[in-house]
Design a protein around this motif. Structure first.
Motif, PDB file in Angstrom:
ATOM      1  N   GLN A 275       0.816  -1.215   0.000  1.00  0.00           N
ATOM      2  CA  GLN A 275       0.000   0.000   0.000  1.00  0.00           C
ATOM      3  C   GLN A 275       0.854   1.272   0.000  1.00  0.00           C
ATOM      4  O   GLN A 275       0.454   2.291  -0.557  1.00  0.00           O
ATOM      5  CB  GLN A 275      -0.937   0.020   1.214  1.00  0.00           C
ATOM      6  N   LEU A 276       2.020   1.200   0.629  1.00  0.00           N
ATOM      7  CA  LEU A 276       2.896   2.371   0.713  1.00  0.00           C
ATOM      8  C   LEU A 276       3.758   2.554  -0.530  1.00  0.00           C
ATOM      9  O   LEU A 276       4.465   3.551  -0.643  1.00  0.00           O
ATOM     10  CB  LEU A 276       3.777   2.283   1.964  1.00  0.00           C
ATOM     11  N   THR A 277       3.713   1.596  -1.448  1.00  0.00           N
ATOM     12  CA  THR A 277       4.516   1.671  -2.674  1.00  0.00           C
ATOM     13  C   THR A 277       3.625   1.443  -3.895  1.00  0.00           C
ATOM     14  O   THR A 277       3.888   0.541  -4.696  1.00  0.00           O
ATOM     15  CB  THR A 277       5.656   0.632  -2.639  1.00  0.00           C
ATOM     16  N   PRO A 278       2.588   2.256  -4.078  1.00  0.00           N
ATOM     17  CA  PRO A 278       1.618   1.996  -5.151  1.00  0.00           C
ATOM     18  C   PRO A 278       2.196   2.102  -6.558  1.00  0.00           C
ATOM     19  O   PRO A 278       1.665   1.509  -7.486  1.00  0.00           O
ATOM     20  CB  PRO A 278       0.542   3.055  -4.913  1.00  0.00           C
ATOM     21  N   ASN A 279       3.270   2.845  -6.728  1.00  0.00           N
ATOM     22  CA  ASN A 279       3.861   3.012  -8.054  1.00  0.00           C
ATOM     23  C   ASN A 279       5.051   2.086  -8.278  1.00  0.00           C
ATOM     24  O   ASN A 279       5.805   2.267  -9.229  1.00  0.00           O
ATOM     25  CB  ASN A 279       4.278   4.469  -8.260  1.00  0.00           C
ATOM     26  N   GLY A 280       5.230   1.130  -7.389  1.00  0.00           N
ATOM     27  CA  GLY A 280       6.340   0.193  -7.528  1.00  0.00           C
ATOM     28  C   GLY A 280       7.674   0.764  -7.099  1.00  0.00           C
ATOM     29  O   GLY A 280       8.722   0.237  -7.445  1.00  0.00           O
ATOM     30  N   GLU A 281       7.636   1.840  -6.307  1.00  0.00           N
ATOM     31  CA  GLU A 281       8.848   2.485  -5.815  1.00  0.00           C
ATOM     32  C   GLU A 281       8.683   2.815  -4.339  1.00  0.00           C
ATOM     33  O   GLU A 281       7.576   3.107  -3.887  1.00  0.00           O
ATOM     34  CB  GLU A 281       9.116   3.801  -6.551  1.00  0.00           C
ATOM     35  N   VAL A 282       9.807   2.814  -3.625  1.00  0.00           N
ATOM     36  CA  VAL A 282       9.788   3.230  -2.231  1.00  0.00           C
ATOM     37  C   VAL A 282       9.767   4.752  -2.211  1.00  0.00           C
ATOM     38  O   VAL A 282      10.670   5.385  -2.754  1.00  0.00           O
ATOM     39  CB  VAL A 282      11.022   2.700  -1.472  1.00  0.00           C
ATOM     40  N   PRO A 283       8.723   5.369  -1.631  1.00  0.00           N
ATOM     41  CA  PRO A 283       8.648   6.835  -1.600  1.00  0.00           C
ATOM     42  C   PRO A 283       9.731   7.421  -0.699  1.00  0.00           C
ATOM     43  O   PRO A 283      10.173   6.777   0.245  1.00  0.00           O
ATOM     44  CB  PRO A 283       7.256   7.122  -1.057  1.00  0.00           C
ATOM     45  N   GLN A 284      10.106   8.631  -1.004  1.00  0.00           N
ATOM     46  CA  GLN A 284      11.117   9.331  -0.223  1.00  0.00           C
ATOM     47  C   GLN A 284      10.462  10.426   0.595  1.00  0.00           C
ATOM     48  O   GLN A 284       9.449  10.996   0.197  1.00  0.00           O
ATOM     49  CB  GLN A 284      12.175   9.949  -1.149  1.00  0.00           C
ATOM     50  N   GLY A 285      11.055  10.733   1.741  1.00  0.00           N
ATOM     51  CA  GLY A 285      10.639  11.901   2.507  1.00  0.00           C
ATOM     52  C   GLY A 285       9.362  11.721   3.294  1.00  0.00           C
ATOM     53  O   GLY A 285       8.959  10.627   3.661  1.00  0.00           O
ATOM     54  N   GLY A 286       8.695  12.858   3.555  1.00  0.00           N
ATOM     55  CA  GLY A 286       7.530  12.913   4.430  1.00  0.00           C
ATOM     56  C   GLY A 286       6.280  12.290   3.870  1.00  0.00           C
ATOM     57  O   GLY A 286       5.312  12.110   4.586  1.00  0.00           O
ATOM     58  N   ASP A 287       6.247  11.989   2.572  1.00  0.00           N
ATOM     59  CA  ASP A 287       5.046  11.406   1.986  1.00  0.00           C
ATOM     60  C   ASP A 287       4.678  10.088   2.660  1.00  0.00           C
ATOM     61  O   ASP A 287       3.511   9.745   2.750  1.00  0.00           O
ATOM     62  CB  ASP A 287       5.246  11.143   0.491  1.00  0.00           C
ATOM     63  N   LEU A 288       5.658   9.353   3.115  1.00  0.00           N
ATOM     64  CA  LEU A 288       5.422   8.041   3.705  1.00  0.00           C
ATOM     65  C   LEU A 288       4.580   8.146   4.973  1.00  0.00           C
ATOM     66  O   LEU A 288       3.674   7.353   5.185  1.00  0.00           O
ATOM     67  CB  LEU A 288       6.743   7.337   3.993  1.00  0.00           C
ATOM     68  N   LEU A 289       4.864   9.139   5.795  1.00  0.00           N
ATOM     69  CA  LEU A 289       4.089   9.299   7.022  1.00  0.00           C
ATOM     70  C   LEU A 289       2.630   9.579   6.700  1.00  0.00           C
ATOM     71  O   LEU A 289       1.729   8.979   7.281  1.00  0.00           O
ATOM     72  CB  LEU A 289       4.676  10.421   7.885  1.00  0.00           C
ATOM     73  N   ALA A 290       2.382  10.465   5.744  1.00  0.00           N
ATOM     74  CA  ALA A 290       1.004  10.775   5.366  1.00  0.00           C
ATOM     75  C   ALA A 290       0.304   9.544   4.809  1.00  0.00           C
ATOM     76  O   ALA A 290      -0.856   9.268   5.149  1.00  0.00           O
ATOM     77  CB  ALA A 290       0.989  11.908   4.345  1.00  0.00           C
ATOM     78  N   GLN A 291       1.000   8.772   3.972  1.00  0.00           N
ATOM     79  CA  GLN A 291       0.405   7.560   3.411  1.00  0.00           C
ATOM     80  C   GLN A 291       0.101   6.546   4.512  1.00  0.00           C
ATOM     81  O   GLN A 291      -0.944   5.898   4.494  1.00  0.00           O
ATOM     82  CB  GLN A 291       1.340   6.932   2.378  1.00  0.00           C
TER      83      GLN A 291
END
Length: 135
Positions: A108-124
């Motif tokens: 769920q935290l990697t919907p585009n097949g990539e590990v997100p960087q930065g603060g976006d992860l907390l919001a997700q």
């Protein structure tokens, strides 16, 4: 982690059931800056010989399953003991719970097949937690 803990506590009304407490723990694992957050967690599984499994969670395809024993081999006994004590569970319960929940959360935290960087992860992660608590 203090702000994250406060937000999770507010969302759960200060009372977490077993599943919610486990989800909270998983989100803390993927947001832990001391271990490199989600990227560090993924890297730990890759270095632990489970690259194919963890990469399936990040990719847009089907998630491969992981066993409680594989979770234990990557996270280690001391980490699992700490988590188990915090949640009032046995090591077997926590590793089994992580084995069932971690692939879904990472997916769920990697919907585009990539590990997100930065603060976006907390919001997700918070959005994911809201969906689980209020669905």
């Amino acid at each position: 982690m203090g702000l994250f803990d406060q937000v999770v506590g507010a969302l759960s009304g200060g009372q977490s059931g077993g599943g919610n407490a486990l989800l909270e723990t998983v989100l803390q694992l993927v947001n832990n800056p001391q271990t490199g957050g989600l990227g560090g967690l993924v890297q730990s599984f890759q270095q632990g010989g489970l690259a194919e499994i963890v990469n399936s969670w990040v990719s847009t395809g089907q998630n491969l399953p992981i066993s409680a024993e594989q979770i234990q081999s990557v996270l280690g006994n001391s980490t699992l003991q700490d988590l188990a004590a915090k949640l009032g569970m046995s090591n077997e319960q926590i590793s089994g719970g992580l084995a069932s929940m971690l692939p879904q959360v990472v997916d769920q935290l990697t919907p585009n097949g990539e590990v997100p960087q930065g603060g976006d992860l907390l919001a997700q992660g918070l959005d994911l937690l809201k969906g689980k608590l209020f669905s």
